[in-house]
Design an enzyme around this catalytic site. Structure first.
Site, PDB file in Angstrom:
ATOM      1  N   ASP A 156      32.867  30.721  53.640  1.00  0.00           N
ATOM      2  CA  ASP A 156      32.001  31.079  52.518  1.00  0.00           C
ATOM      3  C   ASP A 156      31.144  29.880  52.106  1.00  0.00           C
ATOM      4  OD1 ASP A 156      32.948  33.668  52.351  1.00  0.00           O
ATOM      5  OD2 ASP A 156      34.482  33.189  50.850  1.00  0.00           O
ATOM      6  N   TYR A 201      44.246  25.950  55.197  1.00  0.00           N
ATOM      7  CA  TYR A 201      43.325  25.697  54.094  1.00  0.00           C
ATOM      8  C   TYR A 201      44.035  24.936  52.979  1.00  0.00           C
ATOM      9  CZ  TYR A 201      40.595  29.546  56.161  1.00  0.00           C
ATOM     10  OH  TYR A 201      39.885  30.359  57.005  1.00  0.00           O
ATOM     11  N   ASP A 208      36.162  34.323  43.160  1.00  0.00           N
ATOM     12  CA  ASP A 208      35.881  32.893  43.237  1.00  0.00           C
ATOM     13  C   ASP A 208      34.769  32.579  42.240  1.00  0.00           C
ATOM     14  OD1 ASP A 208      33.545  33.810  44.428  1.00  0.00           O
ATOM     15  OD2 ASP A 208      33.888  32.857  46.368  1.00  0.00           O
ATOM     16  N   ARG A 253      40.504  34.056  48.882  1.00  0.00           N
ATOM     17  CA  ARG A 253      40.064  34.545  47.565  1.00  0.00           C
ATOM     18  C   ARG A 253      40.946  35.694  47.086  1.00  0.00           C
ATOM     19  NH1 ARG A 253      34.498  36.736  47.913  1.00  0.00           N
ATOM     20  NH2 ARG A 253      34.617  36.651  50.176  1.00  0.00           N
TER      21      ARG A 253
END
Length: 235
Positions: free
Chosen positions: A54, A82, A96, A188
Site C-alpha cells: 500500500d 511485517y 488505516d 489492515r
C-alpha cells in the site's frame, strides 16, 4: 549494487527495493523501468513487482526484470514478515490512515496481559475479510471503487495463514507488532479485527515489510542508490 550493461537487466535480475512512503508499488516499477530505458537507450524491458505494498506502507518490494519476471508468482507465494503499529480505541473505514477516524472507543479496560493474549486468536489458519478499501475486484470493479461511491458490497472472508504474531511494544493507544504470514493476508484487516477482539476499535498507523521468503529489507536498495549505480555503469 554493481551494474555492468543493459544485458544485465534483459537477461533477468531480482532487485530488492525499500519502497518509500506514499509511493505505490506501480509507481516504483514504472520509475525503475524508465531509469533503465533512459540510461541504456533501450525501447523495451520487462519489469514487474512481486507483491503490492500500500502507498502508506514502506519496506521490501521485489522487482524482477527480463526473464526473471516469469518467477514473480513464485516470489509472491512466499511467506512475508511485517512490522508496524496498531492504534487501539479508534477505527477508520479503510482500517488505516487513508481515511479519517469514524468511531472511537474506550481503552481503559485494556491490560498488557490481555493485549498479548489476544494475539493467539490471530495465529495459525484464520478467516479474514479483506478491507473494502482495497484493489481486489468484484463484478469487474475494484473494491475501493464501491467504497468511494458509498455503495455496499458483500466481501467474502478467506483463509490465510499467520505463523507468528508478536507484540513488541505497548504504549497505549499504540501497540507495535511483528507478523509473519501467507500471501493474501491483509495486515489492515488484522489490525481492525485485533481491536474488535479486545472490545475496542483498532486501525493500522504504520506498516513496514521486512521479509519475503529469504529476502530481507536490510539487503534492499533505495531508488536514489539504484539511480546512482545506473549512472556509474555508463561512465
Amino acid at each position: 549494487m554493481k551494474i555492468q550493461n543493459p544485458e544485465y537487466f534483459k537477461e533477468g535480475q531480482v532487485l530488492l527495493f525499500d519502497k518509500p512512503l506514499n509511493w505505490t508499488s506501480f509507481q516504483l516499477v514504472n520509475k525503475v523501468r524508465w531509469l533503465i530505458r533512459k540510461t541504456y537507450k533501450i525501447k523495451k524491458i520487462k519489469v514487474g513487482h512481486a507483491g503490492t505494498l500500500d502507498p502508506l506502507a514502506t519496506g521490501l518490494l521485489i522487482i524482477c526484470t527480463g526473464k526473471f519476471t516469469k518467477r514473480i508468482e513464485e516470489f509472491m507465494g512466499q511467506e512475508k514478515e511485517y512490522t508496524g503499529t496498531i492504534v487501539l480505541g479508534a477505527t477508520t473505514p479503510s482500517y488505516d490512515l487513508e481515511t479519517e477516524i469514524d468511531a472511537t472507543f474506550p481503552t481503559d479496560h485494556l491490560s498488557d496481559e490481555a493485549i498479548h493474549a489476544a494475539t493467539a486468536q490471530f495465529t495459525g489458519s484464520i478467516m479474514q475479510q479483506p478491507p473494502v478499501f482495497s484493489a481486489l475486484k468484484k463484478d469487474g470493479k475494484r473494491l475501493y471503487e464501491f467504497a468511494r461511491a458509498g455503495e455496499e458490497v458483500d466481501i467474502p472472508s478467506r483463509e490465510v495463514q499467520v505463523s507468528a504474531f508478536e507484540i513488541t511494544r505497548i504504549a497505549l493507544p499504540e501497540v507495535d507488532f511483528r507478523i509473519s504470514c501467507s500471501k493474501g493476508t491483509y495486515i489492515r484487516s488484522l489490525a481492525h479485527d485485533f481491536g474488535k477482539a479486545l472490545n475496542t476499535g483498532g486501525h493500522l498507523s504504520a506498516l513496514r515489510r521486512t521479509k519475503i521468503g529469504d529476502f530481507e529489507v536490510s539487503n534492499a536498495t533505495s531508488l536514489e542508490a539504484f539511480e546512482a549505480a545506473l549512472d556509474a555503469s555508463v561512465l
